[in-house]
Scaffold this motif. Structure first.
Motif, PDB file in Angstrom:
ATOM      1  N   ASP A   7       0.829  -1.206   0.000  1.00 57.99           N
ATOM      2  CA  ASP A   7       0.000   0.000   0.000  1.00 57.99           C
ATOM      3  C   ASP A   7       0.865   1.259   0.000  1.00 57.99           C
ATOM      4  N   LEU A   8       1.948   1.221   0.777  1.00 58.16           N
ATOM      5  CA  LEU A   8       2.841   2.381   0.844  1.00 58.16           C
ATOM      6  C   LEU A   8       3.503   2.634  -0.501  1.00 58.16           C
ATOM      7  N   LEU A   9       3.982   1.576  -1.135  1.00 59.71           N
ATOM      8  CA  LEU A   9       4.635   1.735  -2.429  1.00 59.71           C
ATOM      9  C   LEU A   9       3.650   2.258  -3.476  1.00 59.71           C
ATOM     10  N   THR A  10       2.419   1.784  -3.432  1.00 59.17           N
ATOM     11  CA  THR A  10       1.393   2.284  -4.347  1.00 59.17           C
ATOM     12  C   THR A  10       1.126   3.757  -4.098  1.00 59.17           C
ATOM     13  N   LEU A  11       1.055   4.138  -2.822  1.00 62.54           N
ATOM     14  CA  LEU A  11       0.843   5.531  -2.444  1.00 62.54           C
ATOM     15  C   LEU A  11       1.945   6.412  -3.010  1.00 62.54           C
ATOM     16  N   MET A  12       3.187   5.964  -2.900  1.00 65.34           N
ATOM     17  CA  MET A  12       4.319   6.728  -3.402  1.00 65.34           C
ATOM     18  C   MET A  12       4.269   6.856  -4.923  1.00 65.34           C
ATOM     19  N   GLU A  13       3.798   5.820  -5.581  1.00 68.76           N
ATOM     20  CA  GLU A  13       3.662   5.859  -7.041  1.00 68.76           C
ATOM     21  C   GLU A  13       2.546   6.818  -7.455  1.00 68.76           C
ATOM     22  N   ASP A  14       1.461   6.828  -6.679  1.00 71.80           N
ATOM     23  CA  ASP A  14       0.280   7.608  -7.048  1.00 71.80           C
ATOM     24  C   ASP A  14       0.398   9.090  -6.712  1.00 71.80           C
ATOM     25  N   ARG A  15       1.261   9.432  -5.761  1.00 72.43           N
ATOM     26  CA  ARG A  15       1.367  10.838  -5.370  1.00 72.43           C
ATOM     27  C   ARG A  15       1.955  11.666  -6.507  1.00 72.43           C
ATOM     28  N   THR A  16       1.261  12.710  -6.865  1.00 69.80           N
ATOM     29  CA  THR A  16       1.739  13.629  -7.893  1.00 69.80           C
ATOM     30  C   THR A  16       1.544  15.057  -7.398  1.00 69.80           C
ATOM     31  N   SER A  17       2.188  15.994  -8.063  1.00 66.35           N
ATOM     32  CA  SER A  17       2.057  17.399  -7.688  1.00 66.35           C
ATOM     33  C   SER A  17       0.834  17.992  -8.377  1.00 66.35           C
ATOM     34  N   ILE A  18      -0.166  18.360  -7.584  1.00 68.02           N
ATOM     35  CA  ILE A  18      -1.421  18.888  -8.103  1.00 68.02           C
ATOM     36  C   ILE A  18      -1.423  20.409  -7.988  1.00 68.02           C
ATOM     37  N   ARG A  19      -1.687  21.064  -9.122  1.00 69.74           N
ATOM     38  CA  ARG A  19      -1.680  22.530  -9.147  1.00 69.74           C
ATOM     39  C   ARG A  19      -3.059  23.138  -9.369  1.00 69.74           C
ATOM     40  N   HIS A  20      -4.053  22.290  -9.628  1.00 68.95           N
ATOM     41  CA  HIS A  20      -5.417  22.776  -9.829  1.00 68.95           C
ATOM     42  C   HIS A  20      -6.344  22.022  -8.897  1.00 68.95           C
ATOM     43  N   TYR A  21      -6.981  22.781  -7.986  1.00 68.67           N
ATOM     44  CA  TYR A  21      -7.811  22.180  -6.949  1.00 68.67           C
ATOM     45  C   TYR A  21      -9.269  22.581  -7.110  1.00 68.67           C
ATOM     46  N   ASP A  22     -10.128  21.749  -6.552  1.00 68.18           N
ATOM     47  CA  ASP A  22     -11.551  22.054  -6.500  1.00 68.18           C
ATOM     48  C   ASP A  22     -11.786  22.987  -5.308  1.00 68.18           C
ATOM     49  N   PRO A  23     -12.068  24.264  -5.550  1.00 64.64           N
ATOM     50  CA  PRO A  23     -12.203  25.210  -4.437  1.00 64.64           C
ATOM     51  C   PRO A  23     -13.414  24.953  -3.544  1.00 64.64           C
ATOM     52  N   SER A  24     -14.347  24.107  -4.011  1.00 65.37           N
ATOM     53  CA  SER A  24     -15.529  23.813  -3.198  1.00 65.37           C
ATOM     54  C   SER A  24     -15.264  22.730  -2.158  1.00 65.37           C
ATOM     55  N   GLU A  25     -14.102  22.073  -2.253  1.00 66.62           N
ATOM     56  CA  GLU A  25     -13.755  21.001  -1.315  1.00 66.62           C
ATOM     57  C   GLU A  25     -13.045  21.587  -0.097  1.00 66.62           C
ATOM     58  N   ALA A  26     -13.595  21.323   1.064  1.00 69.43           N
ATOM     59  CA  ALA A  26     -12.999  21.832   2.307  1.00 69.43           C
ATOM     60  C   ALA A  26     -12.219  20.729   3.012  1.00 69.43           C
ATOM     61  N   ILE A  27     -11.314  21.150   3.873  1.00 77.37           N
ATOM     62  CA  ILE A  27     -10.604  20.213   4.739  1.00 77.37           C
ATOM     63  C   ILE A  27     -10.733  20.756   6.164  1.00 77.37           C
ATOM     64  N   SER A  28     -11.080  19.891   7.089  1.00 75.22           N
ATOM     65  CA  SER A  28     -11.330  20.340   8.454  1.00 75.22           C
ATOM     66  C   SER A  28     -10.028  20.524   9.231  1.00 75.22           C
ATOM     67  N   LYS A  29     -10.127  21.268  10.324  1.00 76.62           N
ATOM     68  CA  LYS A  29      -8.974  21.430  11.207  1.00 76.62           C
ATOM     69  C   LYS A  29      -8.536  20.074  11.752  1.00 76.62           C
ATOM     70  N   ALA A  30      -9.502  19.205  12.052  1.00 71.37           N
ATOM     71  CA  ALA A  30      -9.176  17.866  12.570  1.00 71.37           C
ATOM     72  C   ALA A  30      -8.396  17.060  11.541  1.00 71.37           C
ATOM     73  N   GLU A  31      -8.783  17.161  10.264  1.00 71.34           N
ATOM     74  CA  GLU A  31      -8.074  16.436   9.209  1.00 71.34           C
ATOM     75  C   GLU A  31      -6.659  16.984   9.038  1.00 71.34           C
ATOM     76  N   LEU A  32      -6.516  18.289   9.069  1.00 70.90           N
ATOM     77  CA  LEU A  32      -5.191  18.885   8.963  1.00 70.90           C
ATOM     78  C   LEU A  32      -4.321  18.508  10.152  1.00 70.90           C
ATOM     79  N   THR A  33      -4.913  18.493  11.327  1.00 74.66           N
ATOM     80  CA  THR A  33      -4.174  18.113  12.531  1.00 74.66           C
ATOM     81  C   THR A  33      -3.672  16.684  12.422  1.00 74.66           C
ATOM     82  N   SER A  34      -4.514  15.798  11.914  1.00 73.65           N
ATOM     83  CA  SER A  34      -4.116  14.395  11.752  1.00 73.65           C
ATOM     84  C   SER A  34      -2.948  14.263  10.778  1.00 73.65           C
ATOM     85  N   ILE A  35      -2.977  15.033   9.702  1.00 74.05           N
ATOM     86  CA  ILE A  35      -1.881  15.014   8.727  1.00 74.05           C
ATOM     87  C   ILE A  35      -0.591  15.524   9.370  1.00 74.05           C
TER      88      ILE A  35
END
Length: 206
Positions: A7-35
């Motif tokens: 799973d980790l190796l797949t994650l590393m393969e799938d991670r890419t640099s994203i420069r265009h985001y959906d502005p309607s998608e929010a991330i909570s303080k709890a989610e950011l804290t977990s990261i």
């Protein structure tokens, strides 16, 4: 069923640099804290944990950051931006890091004092202090991006910003140096195809 390693190796393969985001998608303080809690598990020299984070979560905060990051749209469109700061005075963390180990019996007082002497000696060299701030904070940055991907968010490491203006605008203490910004959110479109230099060109076997 895949293993954790797979799973980790797949994650590393799938991670890419994203420069265009959906502005309607929010991330909570709890989610950011977990990261961030995953990010601070990163390794560091002498375990001094040479990082500090400034989280731009509100629209107002991102608007202030926008011109400093040369008006890149991802600053505004992403759900949050995390500034990775490197600690130029990480040697000041010695007591906080090592005293609990001595108290718990995991390290002798003599070893702690020896390590402290080595650390403070190294930090008499400002070049070492700056190099250590950048390299160790970057370890936390990479761990942050992988943690975000594991939790369903996309990221991009951003080096294009005015460091001096950032320090002035956000009153960054002299102890810290801005290393990079990381945008976090949900991709509006996939990253473009990128190539990697052949391993034969970047690895030397001895």
């Amino acid at each position: 069923m895949t293993t954790i390693a797979e799973d980790l190796l797949t994650l590393m393969e799938d991670r890419t640099s994203i420069r265009h985001y959906d502005p309607s998608e929010a991330i909570s303080k709890a989610e950011l804290t977990s990261i961030l809690e995953s990010a601070v598990k990163a390794p560091s020299a002498w375990n001094l944990q040479h990082w500090n984070f400034m989280v731009f979560h509100s629209d107002e905060a991102k608007e202030r950051l926008h011109p400093i990051a040369y008006s890149q749209n991802q600053i505004i469109e992403s759900s949050a931006v995390i500034a990775i700061l490197g600690d130029l005075e990480a040697n000041k963390n010695v007591e906080q890091v090592y005293s609990p180990l001595v108290e718990a019996g995991h390290m002798s007082k003599e070893i702690k004092e020896t390590l402290a002497g080595q650390i403070h000696g190294a930090y008499e060299n400002p070049v070492y202090a700056r190099d250590a701030a950048y390299s160790n904070a970057s370890l936390a940055a990479m761990q942050l991006m992988l943690a975000a991907k594991a939790k369903g968010f996309d990221t991009c490491a951003i080096g294009g910003f005015n460091g001096e203006a950032f320090i002035k605008e956000f009153k960054v203490a002299g102890r810290y140096v801005p290393v990079m910004l990381i945008s976090v959110g949900k991709a509006a479109k996939s990253a473009h195809k990128s190539e990697r230099i052949s391993l034969d060109q970047v690895a030397e076997w001895l």
